[in-house]
Design a protein around this motif. Structure first.
Motif, PDB file in Angstrom:
ATOM      1  N   ASP A   4     -64.588  62.056 -27.740  1.00  0.00           N
ATOM      2  CA  ASP A   4     -63.610  62.943 -27.104  1.00  0.00           C
ATOM      3  C   ASP A   4     -63.912  64.402 -27.410  1.00  0.00           C
ATOM      4  O   ASP A   4     -63.786  65.271 -26.543  1.00  0.00           O
ATOM      5  N   ARG A   5     -64.311  64.678 -28.638  1.00  0.00           N
ATOM      6  CA  ARG A   5     -64.642  66.060 -29.015  1.00  0.00           C
ATOM      7  C   ARG A   5     -65.866  66.549 -28.247  1.00  0.00           C
ATOM      8  O   ARG A   5     -65.894  67.688 -27.772  1.00  0.00           O
ATOM      9  N   LEU A   6     -66.877  65.699 -28.113  1.00  0.00           N
ATOM     10  CA  LEU A   6     -68.069  66.075 -27.336  1.00  0.00           C
ATOM     11  C   LEU A   6     -67.714  66.330 -25.880  1.00  0.00           C
ATOM     12  O   LEU A   6     -68.175  67.312 -25.287  1.00  0.00           O
ATOM     13  N   LYS A   7     -66.890  65.486 -25.296  1.00  0.00           N
ATOM     14  CA  LYS A   7     -66.440  65.694 -23.910  1.00  0.00           C
ATOM     15  C   LYS A   7     -65.731  67.042 -23.780  1.00  0.00           C
ATOM     16  O   LYS A   7     -65.962  67.790 -22.833  1.00  0.00           O
ATOM     17  N   GLU A   8     -64.864  67.336 -24.737  1.00  0.00           N
ATOM     18  CA  GLU A   8     -64.129  68.604 -24.727  1.00  0.00           C
ATOM     19  C   GLU A   8     -65.090  69.794 -24.810  1.00  0.00           C
ATOM     20  O   GLU A   8     -64.959  70.766 -24.061  1.00  0.00           O
ATOM     21  N   LEU A   9     -66.049  69.716 -25.705  1.00  0.00           N
ATOM     22  CA  LEU A   9     -67.019  70.810 -25.857  1.00  0.00           C
ATOM     23  C   LEU A   9     -67.847  70.994 -24.593  1.00  0.00           C
ATOM     24  O   LEU A   9     -68.116  72.122 -24.174  1.00  0.00           O
ATOM     25  N   ILE A  10     -68.258  69.894 -23.978  1.00  0.00           N
ATOM     26  CA  ILE A  10     -69.032  69.976 -22.731  1.00  0.00           C
ATOM     27  C   ILE A  10     -68.195  70.622 -21.634  1.00  0.00           C
ATOM     28  O   ILE A  10     -68.672  71.499 -20.901  1.00  0.00           O
ATOM     29  N   GLN A  11     -66.933  70.228 -21.509  1.00  0.00           N
ATOM     30  CA  GLN A  11     -66.056  70.809 -20.488  1.00  0.00           C
ATOM     31  C   GLN A  11     -65.767  72.290 -20.753  1.00  0.00           C
ATOM     32  O   GLN A  11     -65.506  73.050 -19.831  1.00  0.00           O
ATOM     33  N   LYS A  12     -65.823  72.694 -22.025  1.00  0.00           N
ATOM     34  CA  LYS A  12     -65.596  74.095 -22.389  1.00  0.00           C
ATOM     35  C   LYS A  12     -66.880  74.923 -22.311  1.00  0.00           C
ATOM     36  O   LYS A  12     -66.915  76.065 -22.750  1.00  0.00           O
ATOM     37  N   ASN A  13     -67.941  74.345 -21.775  1.00  0.00           N
ATOM     38  CA  ASN A  13     -69.220  75.035 -21.582  1.00  0.00           C
ATOM     39  C   ASN A  13     -69.942  75.398 -22.876  1.00  0.00           C
ATOM     40  O   ASN A  13     -70.733  76.341 -22.900  1.00  0.00           O
ATOM     41  N   PHE A  39     -71.533  60.428 -19.614  1.00  0.00           N
ATOM     42  CA  PHE A  39     -72.139  60.553 -18.288  1.00  0.00           C
ATOM     43  C   PHE A  39     -72.405  59.162 -17.715  1.00  0.00           C
ATOM     44  O   PHE A  39     -72.377  58.163 -18.436  1.00  0.00           O
ATOM     45  N   ASN A  40     -72.706  59.086 -16.417  1.00  0.00           N
ATOM     46  CA  ASN A  40     -72.821  57.806 -15.721  1.00  0.00           C
ATOM     47  C   ASN A  40     -74.148  57.084 -15.890  1.00  0.00           C
ATOM     48  O   ASN A  40     -74.256  55.921 -15.536  1.00  0.00           O
ATOM     49  N   TYR A  41     -75.166  57.737 -16.373  1.00  0.00           N
ATOM     50  CA  TYR A  41     -76.491  57.118 -16.399  1.00  0.00           C
ATOM     51  C   TYR A  41     -76.607  56.020 -17.456  1.00  0.00           C
ATOM     52  O   TYR A  41     -75.800  55.923 -18.385  1.00  0.00           O
ATOM     53  N   THR A  42     -77.619  55.179 -17.254  1.00  0.00           N
ATOM     54  CA  THR A  42     -77.942  54.111 -18.198  1.00  0.00           C
ATOM     55  C   THR A  42     -79.410  54.219 -18.579  1.00  0.00           C
ATOM     56  O   THR A  42     -80.217  54.771 -17.831  1.00  0.00           O
ATOM     57  N   SER A  43     -79.742  53.688 -19.740  1.00  0.00           N
ATOM     58  CA  SER A  43     -81.123  53.728 -20.236  1.00  0.00           C
ATOM     59  C   SER A  43     -81.572  52.305 -20.551  1.00  0.00           C
ATOM     60  O   SER A  43     -80.808  51.504 -21.094  1.00  0.00           O
ATOM     61  N   GLN A  44     -82.806  52.021 -20.196  1.00  0.00           N
ATOM     62  CA  GLN A  44     -83.412  50.723 -20.486  1.00  0.00           C
ATOM     63  C   GLN A  44     -84.704  50.976 -21.236  1.00  0.00           C
ATOM     64  O   GLN A  44     -85.611  51.614 -20.712  1.00  0.00           O
ATOM     65  N   ARG A  45     -84.797  50.496 -22.467  1.00  0.00           N
ATOM     66  CA  ARG A  45     -85.988  50.699 -23.289  1.00  0.00           C
ATOM     67  C   ARG A  45     -86.999  49.583 -23.060  1.00  0.00           C
ATOM     68  O   ARG A  45     -86.639  48.435 -22.833  1.00  0.00           O
ATOM     69  N   ASP A  46     -88.260  49.960 -23.132  1.00  0.00           N
ATOM     70  CA  ASP A  46     -89.365  49.000 -23.076  1.00  0.00           C
ATOM     71  C   ASP A  46     -90.451  49.514 -24.007  1.00  0.00           C
ATOM     72  O   ASP A  46     -91.243  50.378 -23.635  1.00  0.00           O
ATOM     73  N   PHE A  47     -90.471  48.997 -25.224  1.00  0.00           N
ATOM     74  CA  PHE A  47     -91.399  49.494 -26.230  1.00  0.00           C
ATOM     75  C   PHE A  47     -92.847  49.113 -25.955  1.00  0.00           C
ATOM     76  O   PHE A  47     -93.745  49.605 -26.623  1.00  0.00           O
ATOM     77  N   SER A  48     -93.069  48.281 -24.944  1.00  0.00           N
ATOM     78  CA  SER A  48     -94.457  47.964 -24.572  1.00  0.00           C
ATOM     79  C   SER A  48     -95.037  49.024 -23.640  1.00  0.00           C
ATOM     80  O   SER A  48     -96.235  49.039 -23.379  1.00  0.00           O
ATOM     81  N   LYS A  49     -94.185  49.922 -23.119  1.00  0.00           N
ATOM     82  CA  LYS A  49     -94.644  50.986 -22.212  1.00  0.00           C
ATOM     83  C   LYS A  49     -94.296  52.353 -22.788  1.00  0.00           C
ATOM     84  O   LYS A  49     -93.190  52.847 -22.603  1.00  0.00           O
ATOM     85  N   HIS A  50     -95.236  52.953 -23.484  1.00  0.00           N
ATOM     86  CA  HIS A  50     -95.027  54.296 -24.020  1.00  0.00           C
ATOM     87  C   HIS A  50     -95.555  55.305 -23.011  1.00  0.00           C
ATOM     88  O   HIS A  50     -96.697  55.229 -22.576  1.00  0.00           O
ATOM     89  N   HIS A  51     -94.723  56.244 -22.649  1.00  0.00           N
ATOM     90  CA  HIS A  51     -95.098  57.292 -21.698  1.00  0.00           C
ATOM     91  C   HIS A  51     -95.257  58.595 -22.471  1.00  0.00           C
ATOM     92  O   HIS A  51     -94.317  59.064 -23.112  1.00  0.00           O
ATOM     93  N   LEU A  52     -96.445  59.170 -22.408  1.00  0.00           N
ATOM     94  CA  LEU A  52     -96.732  60.453 -23.053  1.00  0.00           C
ATOM     95  C   LEU A  52     -97.471  61.304 -22.026  1.00  0.00           C
ATOM     96  O   LEU A  52     -98.506  60.889 -21.505  1.00  0.00           O
TER      97      LEU A  52
END
Length: 159
Positions: A4-13, A39-52
């Motif tokens: 809740d505090r993070l949401k408040e800080l984000i809304q307060k810019n 936020f609405n996004y989701t993350s899916q990890r795949d440790f067999s695929k490292h992107h650099l």
């Protein structure tokens, strides 16, 4: 307990910059684990695929350069941070990278983001109403423009 505090800080810019995979925690889920849900996004990890890779993007009126390192795919970002010029964007949106909402900036770019992007550094400092001279700014801008030229004109860096 701090959501809740993070949401408040984000809304307060309040400026929040989340680099690398740290911004994933602000989404709905990471794999099947509940994240903060800010936020609405989701993350899916795949440790067999490292992107650099190297990255060149456009944010407002400036080019941002850097390096990406990730094992995750992110989907459903509503407000992208920057447009991809060279390199890879978010998994389901290859033309965009990261998230920006108010003054929250989340990106897979890893540091040193301010040293590599002195124009973005100035942009953030201006938002903070920082009035002092930036040490070695001329040198930083010269290095930035040299690196930017290399990123723009050398496609082999992105293969």
């Amino acid at each position: 307990p701090y959501t809740d505090r993070l949401k408040e800080l984000i809304q307060k810019n309040v400026i929040i910059i989340a680099l690398g995979n740290s911004f994933e925690i602000f989404g709905q889920k990471i794999d099947d684990l509940e994240a903060l849900g800010i936020f609405n996004y989701t993350s899916q990890r795949d440790f067999s695929k490292h992107h650099l890779s190297r990255f060149l993007g456009r944010f407002e009126d400036m080019e941002l350069i850097g390096f990406k390192s990730k094992f995750s795919d992110v989907s459903h970002i509503d407000e992208p941070f920057m447009e991809v010029k060279k390199g890879f964007g978010c998994s389901d949106d290859p033309k965009h990278e990261g998230i920006r909402h108010h003054n929250f900036y989340g990106t897979y770019l890893i540091g040193p983001i301010f040293i590599m992007n002195p124009l973005f550094y100035q942009y953030i400092l201006k938002k903070l109403d920082y009035q002092k001279a930036i040490p070695y700014l001329d040198d930083a801008l010269k290095a930035y423009h040299n690196r930017l030229d290399e990123f723009i004109n050398n496609d082999s860096l992105f293969k």
